[in-house]
Design an enzyme around this catalytic site. Structure first.
Site, PDB file in Angstrom:
ATOM      1  N   ASN A   1      98.035  50.443  26.545  1.00 49.44           N
ATOM      2  CA  ASN A   1      96.777  50.030  27.183  1.00 49.44           C
ATOM      3  C   ASN A   1      96.987  49.293  28.504  1.00 49.44           C
ATOM      4  O   ASN A   1      96.106  49.308  29.358  1.00 49.44           O
ATOM      5  CB  ASN A   1      96.011  49.148  26.181  1.00 49.44           C
ATOM      6  CG  ASN A   1      94.903  48.358  26.844  1.00 49.44           C
ATOM      7  OD1 ASN A   1      93.834  48.886  27.142  1.00 49.44           O
ATOM      8  ND2 ASN A   1      95.168  47.076  27.098  1.00 49.44           N
TER       9      ASN A   1
ATOM     10  N   TYR B   1      95.950  55.011  41.132  1.00 44.65           N
ATOM     11  CA  TYR B   1      95.401  54.829  39.782  1.00 44.65           C
ATOM     12  C   TYR B   1      95.013  56.186  39.194  1.00 44.65           C
ATOM     13  O   TYR B   1      95.331  56.498  38.042  1.00 44.65           O
ATOM     14  CB  TYR B   1      94.192  53.902  39.879  1.00 44.65           C
ATOM     15  CG  TYR B   1      93.538  53.543  38.571  1.00 44.65           C
ATOM     16  CD1 TYR B   1      94.077  52.559  37.750  1.00 44.65           C
ATOM     17  CD2 TYR B   1      92.367  54.167  38.154  1.00 44.65           C
ATOM     18  CE1 TYR B   1      93.464  52.218  36.548  1.00 44.65           C
ATOM     19  CE2 TYR B   1      91.749  53.830  36.965  1.00 44.65           C
ATOM     20  CZ  TYR B   1      92.296  52.850  36.166  1.00 44.65           C
ATOM     21  OH  TYR B   1      91.683  52.507  34.979  1.00 44.65           O
TER      22      TYR B   1
ATOM     23  N   ALA C   1      96.149  59.163  40.015  1.00 42.14           N
ATOM     24  CA  ALA C   1      97.354  59.957  39.718  1.00 42.14           C
ATOM     25  C   ALA C   1      97.992  59.474  38.419  1.00 42.14           C
ATOM     26  O   ALA C   1      98.411  60.272  37.572  1.00 42.14           O
ATOM     27  CB  ALA C   1      98.344  59.838  40.877  1.00 42.14           C
TER      28      ALA C   1
ATOM     29  N   LYS D   1      96.572  57.985  35.852  1.00 44.41           N
ATOM     30  CA  LYS D   1      95.764  58.269  34.662  1.00 44.41           C
ATOM     31  C   LYS D   1      95.732  59.770  34.349  1.00 44.41           C
ATOM     32  O   LYS D   1      95.680  60.163  33.184  1.00 44.41           O
ATOM     33  CB  LYS D   1      94.345  57.714  34.846  1.00 44.41           C
ATOM     34  CG  LYS D   1      94.310  56.181  34.902  1.00 44.41           C
ATOM     35  CD  LYS D   1      94.879  55.563  33.634  1.00 44.41           C
ATOM     36  CE  LYS D   1      94.696  54.064  33.584  1.00 44.41           C
ATOM     37  NZ  LYS D   1      95.174  53.445  32.349  1.00 44.41           N
TER      38      LYS D   1
ATOM     39  N   ILE E   1      83.726  50.128  31.650  1.00 45.99           N
ATOM     40  CA  ILE E   1      83.640  49.156  30.562  1.00 45.99           C
ATOM     41  C   ILE E   1      83.660  47.759  31.176  1.00 45.99           C
ATOM     42  O   ILE E   1      84.452  47.500  32.097  1.00 45.99           O
ATOM     43  CB  ILE E   1      84.856  49.312  29.604  1.00 45.99           C
ATOM     44  CG1 ILE E   1      85.061  50.783  29.179  1.00 45.99           C
ATOM     45  CG2 ILE E   1      84.729  48.391  28.398  1.00 45.99           C
ATOM     46  CD1 ILE E   1      83.968  51.415  28.384  1.00 45.99           C
TER      47      ILE E   1
HETATM   48  P1  NAI Z   1      92.481  43.984  31.950  1.00 43.66           P
HETATM   49  O1  NAI Z   1      92.958  43.679  33.327  1.00 43.66           O
HETATM   50  O2  NAI Z   1      91.701  42.977  31.201  1.00 43.66           O
HETATM   51  O3  NAI Z   1      93.701  44.432  31.022  1.00 43.66           O
HETATM   52  C1  NAI Z   1      94.910  44.953  31.479  1.00 43.66           C
HETATM   53  C2  NAI Z   1      96.025  44.251  30.760  1.00 43.66           C
HETATM   54  O4  NAI Z   1      97.268  44.862  31.107  1.00 43.66           O
HETATM   55  C3  NAI Z   1      96.102  42.762  31.112  1.00 43.66           C
HETATM   56  O5  NAI Z   1      96.190  41.993  29.932  1.00 43.66           O
HETATM   57  C4  NAI Z   1      97.393  42.682  31.917  1.00 43.66           C
HETATM   58  O6  NAI Z   1      98.044  41.446  31.792  1.00 43.66           O
HETATM   59  C5  NAI Z   1      98.210  43.810  31.300  1.00 43.66           C
HETATM   60  N1  NAI Z   1      99.272  44.247  32.198  1.00 43.66           N
HETATM   61  C6  NAI Z   1      99.137  44.685  33.473  1.00 43.66           C
HETATM   62  N2  NAI Z   1     100.348  44.926  34.009  1.00 43.66           N
HETATM   63  C7  NAI Z   1     101.276  44.643  33.056  1.00 43.66           C
HETATM   64  C8  NAI Z   1     102.690  44.660  33.024  1.00 43.66           C
HETATM   65  N3  NAI Z   1     103.429  45.018  34.084  1.00 43.66           N
HETATM   66  N4  NAI Z   1     103.323  44.288  31.879  1.00 43.66           N
HETATM   67  C9  NAI Z   1     102.590  43.895  30.806  1.00 43.66           C
HETATM   68  N5  NAI Z   1     101.250  43.831  30.781  1.00 43.66           N
HETATM   69  C10 NAI Z   1     100.593  44.204  31.903  1.00 43.66           C
HETATM   70  O7  NAI Z   1      91.655  45.348  32.114  1.00 43.66           O
HETATM   71  P2  NAI Z   1      90.977  46.332  31.044  1.00 43.66           P
HETATM   72  O8  NAI Z   1      89.744  46.794  31.686  1.00 43.66           O
HETATM   73  O9  NAI Z   1      90.946  45.751  29.690  1.00 43.66           O
HETATM   74  O10 NAI Z   1      92.008  47.563  31.072  1.00 43.66           O
HETATM   75  C11 NAI Z   1      92.743  48.013  29.958  1.00 43.66           C
HETATM   76  C12 NAI Z   1      93.104  49.489  30.157  1.00 43.66           C
HETATM   77  O11 NAI Z   1      91.907  50.262  30.183  1.00 43.66           O
HETATM   78  C13 NAI Z   1      93.830  49.770  31.479  1.00 43.66           C
HETATM   79  O12 NAI Z   1      94.830  50.748  31.263  1.00 43.66           O
HETATM   80  C14 NAI Z   1      92.729  50.346  32.357  1.00 43.66           C
HETATM   81  O13 NAI Z   1      93.238  51.204  33.340  1.00 43.66           O
HETATM   82  C15 NAI Z   1      91.912  51.100  31.313  1.00 43.66           C
HETATM   83  N6  NAI Z   1      90.550  51.374  31.733  1.00 43.66           N
HETATM   84  C16 NAI Z   1      89.629  50.370  31.963  1.00 43.66           C
HETATM   85  C17 NAI Z   1      88.337  50.690  32.336  1.00 43.66           C
HETATM   86  C18 NAI Z   1      87.279  49.662  32.583  1.00 43.66           C
HETATM   87  O14 NAI Z   1      86.186  50.037  33.014  1.00 43.66           O
HETATM   88  N7  NAI Z   1      87.512  48.397  32.316  1.00 43.66           N
HETATM   89  C19 NAI Z   1      87.925  52.084  32.532  1.00 43.66           C
HETATM   90  C20 NAI Z   1      88.946  53.043  32.250  1.00 43.66           C
HETATM   91  C21 NAI Z   1      90.197  52.692  31.874  1.00 43.66           C
END
Ligand code: NAI
Length: 245
Positions: A83, A148, A150, A152, A181
């Site tokens: 995730n 991003y 690319a 996904k 979301i």
């Molecule tokens: P968020 O920013 O709250 O969560 C992302 C998490 O990934 C954070 O806890 C961050 O610390 C962790 N992270 C980032 N880089 C890291 C690394 N190098 N090592 C370890 N942990 C790392 O954002 P959200 O929205 O909860 O995103 C979660 C997933 O859902 C992501 O993959 C995002 O691309 C995907 N997503 C989110 C959408 C949205 O509308 N919020 C829509 C589509 C996909």
């Protein structure tokens, strides 16, 4: 014996909601992230069936050690949720090679490396479940998020290829494509850009942003035995955004 689930980026947003839902569903949950303080605070709210390991997943050399530590402490890994992710909103011509590589490394290469490490243990167990998180960016052309997008799109291709190769070992591999979301990540991308937010909502038949819990419910289903004959699917959880006019 409780199933053990590892969730990357599990201290916030969608990952944290998945962790909560998995605990409700009687899984033991291990969250992985970079920030020990955030991880510890999240585990406090998740309770006794949670644990955390701190790791920057962009450091690929740390990944096999992380997986070994989880196995040494918890004995097994039944479910892996890839995730963790980062976004970068910039016009194509301003995206540097470093910017591009950082997004691909974090969102896609690290998911591959972690899955490879975990799948070795799952193969020995004779069962396992991998869940990847992609995005609407892989469905249609979103401006200003080239790296991003690319990353996904690659996650979705990887899901299908992994599902085919790992099925004989009893490992199911699926993917959720969340729509828009309400989390920190989407706030950064949308709240400062009302035009983009308006466009998102206008093409989402359900007319609202999703809640992290709504993605978590789908994740729980795909990770549970209820989904025992489902592999290689990309499930949109998007209020109809991907089919909206
Ligand atoms: P968020 O920013 O709250 O969560 C992302 C998490 O990934 C954070 O806890 C961050 O610390 C962790 N992270 C980032 N880089 C890291 C690394 N190098 N090592 C370890 N942990 C790392 O954002 P959200 O929205 O909860 O995103 C979660 C997933 O859902 C992501 O993959 C995002 O691309 C995907 N997503 C989110 C959408 C949205 O509308 N919020 C829509 C589509 C996909």
């Amino acid at each position: 014996m409780k199933k053990v689930a590892v969730i990357t980026g599990g201290a916030s947003g969608i990952g944290l909601a998945i962790a909560r839902r998995f605990i409700e569903g009687n899984f033991k949950v291990i969250i992985v992230g970079r920030d020990t303080i955030k991880l510890r605070a999240a585990c406090k709210t998740l309770g006794d069936e949670s644990d955390f390991f701190s790791c920057d997943l962009a450091d690929l050399t740390a990944i096999p050690g992380l997986v070994q530590q989880v196995i040494d402490k918890h004995g097994r890994i039944d479910i892996l949720v890839n995730n963790a992710g980062i976004n970068l909103k910039k016009p194509i011509l301003d995206v540097t090679d470093e910017d591009y590589q950082k997004i691909i490394l974090t969102n896609q290469t690290s998911a591959f490396c972690l899955t490879r490490s975990v799948a070795g243990f799952m193969q020995e167990q004779g069962a396992g479940c991998i869940l990847n998180i992609s995005s609407m960016a892989s469905v249609y052309g979103l401006p200003y998020v080239i790296a991003y997008t690319a990353s996904k799109a690659a996650i979705e291709g990887m899901t299908r290829a992994m599902a085919v190769e790992l099925s004989p070992a009893g490992i199911r591999v699926n993917c959720i494509a969340p729509g828009f979301i309400k989390t920190n990540m989407s706030s950064v991308a949308l709240e400062k850009d009302p035009e983009r937010k308006g466009k998102v909502l206008s093409r989402t038949p359900m007319g609202r942003l999703g809640k992290p819990e709504e993605v978590a419910n789908a994740a729980y289903f795909l990770a549970s035995d209820e989904a025992s004959f489902i592999t290689g699917v990309i499930l949109p959880v998007d209020g109809g955004n991907s089919i909206g006019f």
